[in-house]
Design a protein around this motif. Structure first.
Motif, PDB file in Angstrom:
ATOM      1  N   MET A  15     -38.956  28.024  34.045  1.00  0.00           N
ATOM      2  CA  MET A  15     -38.729  28.487  35.405  1.00  0.00           C
ATOM      3  C   MET A  15     -39.336  29.873  35.591  1.00  0.00           C
ATOM      4  O   MET A  15     -39.202  30.751  34.731  1.00  0.00           O
TER       5      MET A  15
ATOM      6  N   LYS B 274     -34.360  25.018  41.729  1.00  0.00           N
ATOM      7  CA  LYS B 274     -33.252  24.551  40.902  1.00  0.00           C
ATOM      8  C   LYS B 274     -32.967  23.064  41.111  1.00  0.00           C
ATOM      9  O   LYS B 274     -32.725  22.329  40.156  1.00  0.00           O
TER      10      LYS B 274
ATOM     11  N   SER C 282     -30.846  28.597  36.507  1.00  0.00           N
ATOM     12  CA  SER C 282     -32.035  27.873  36.046  1.00  0.00           C
ATOM     13  C   SER C 282     -31.758  27.162  34.735  1.00  0.00           C
ATOM     14  O   SER C 282     -32.104  25.997  34.553  1.00  0.00           O
TER      15      SER C 282
ATOM     16  N   ILE D 224     -39.284  22.384  30.979  1.00  0.00           N
ATOM     17  CA  ILE D 224     -39.513  23.120  32.220  1.00  0.00           C
ATOM     18  C   ILE D 224     -39.314  24.601  31.950  1.00  0.00           C
ATOM     19  O   ILE D 224     -38.296  25.007  31.376  1.00  0.00           O
TER      20      ILE D 224
ATOM     21  N   ALA E  30     -33.581  23.919  32.748  1.00  0.00           N
ATOM     22  CA  ALA E  30     -34.809  24.586  32.314  1.00  0.00           C
ATOM     23  C   ALA E  30     -34.725  24.921  30.830  1.00  0.00           C
ATOM     24  O   ALA E  30     -33.673  25.321  30.329  1.00  0.00           O
TER      25      ALA E  30
ATOM     26  N   CYS F 226     -35.702  21.147  39.478  1.00  0.00           N
ATOM     27  CA  CYS F 226     -35.476  21.138  38.036  1.00  0.00           C
ATOM     28  C   CYS F 226     -34.473  20.056  37.656  1.00  0.00           C
ATOM     29  O   CYS F 226     -34.692  19.293  36.713  1.00  0.00           O
TER      30      CYS F 226
END
Length: 231
Positions: A81, A64, A94, A79, A99, A67
């Motif tokens: 996850m 996290k 996330s 992104i 994400a 990210c």
């Protein structure tokens, strides 16, 4: 010569990382590897990747935080996850970290590659006017005229139904959290009134789905929100 989409796999489990490297490579992607968040940030400074597959549970920086840092340093880089199945808190965090999407372990490679292709396609799609005609399957939404049609027949939607459908279709293929939908449609003070959303979603399904009990357009992301199917 065809351009290969470049995907960075960030995963501390060497077996999973190698499997993804080989599988995605065989499917035509150019794949890079990183075994933690720190290494991922170094790689991203050296190579222009099209997407990142990021494991949520890693030693050190963690998925996290990685990210969040990727989003700050490389805005717009999609992104996806990789999360543990049914861990609602991880999935929500996330998405909050930036994400674009998530895939739960153990995952089907077809689902994973479909999500990867989707975020890459969206990233490289030409920018257009905000009010476009959205077409998914038999459903057409004309934002300029506030019209919705199914197989060419106009569907009459209440204002909240229309706004909800438009928001979902603008993010088709990606999960939209309950609270984000509520704030977008009802306003910033509405984030917990999920019964409002359930009523509107049920009404929308009755109007656009062939079988509302088995929807193919408005899909439920359990405990998270909703996802409008992508063509």
């Amino acid at each position: 010569m065809n351009h290969k989409s470049k995907v960075l796999v960030v995963e501390d489990d060497a077996g999973i990382r190698q499997s993804l490297f080989e599988t995605l490579g065989a499917l035509g992607f150019a794949v890079g590897e990183a075994h933690n968040g720190e290494e991922a940030l170094v790689q991203l400074r050296m190579v222009s990747y099209d997407a990142v597959l990021l494991d949520i549970n890693m030693p050190g920086m963690g998925g996290k935080e990685t990210c969040r840092r990727i989003c700050q340093t490389f805005p717009g880089l999609p992104i996806i996850m990789l999360t543990v199945r049914d861990d609602e808190e991880d999935i929500v965090e996330s998405l909050d970290s930036g994400a674009f999407d998530y895939v739960t372990k153990p995952f089907q490679i077809r689902e994973l590659t479909a999500r990867v292709r989707s975020v890459i396609r969206r990233r490289h799609a030409p920018m257009g006017e905000p009010d476009l005609i959205s077409i998914v399957g038999d459903i057409t939404l004309d934002a300029n005229r506030r019209l919705v049609e199914k197989k060419g027949e106009q569907i009459h939607l209440a204002p909240k139904e229309y706004e909800t459908l438009r928001c979902l279709m603008e993010h088709s293929g990606r999960p939209v959290k309950h609270e984000n939908l509520l704030r977008s449609i009802w306003g910033p003070s509405y984030s917990n009134e999920r019964e409002y959303l359930r009523v509107v979603i049920n009404q929308l399904r009755k109007k656009i789905e062939d079988d509302p009990a088995h929807p193919v357009y408005i899909l439920t992301e359990s405990h998270i929100g909703y996802r409008f199917r992508e063509e």
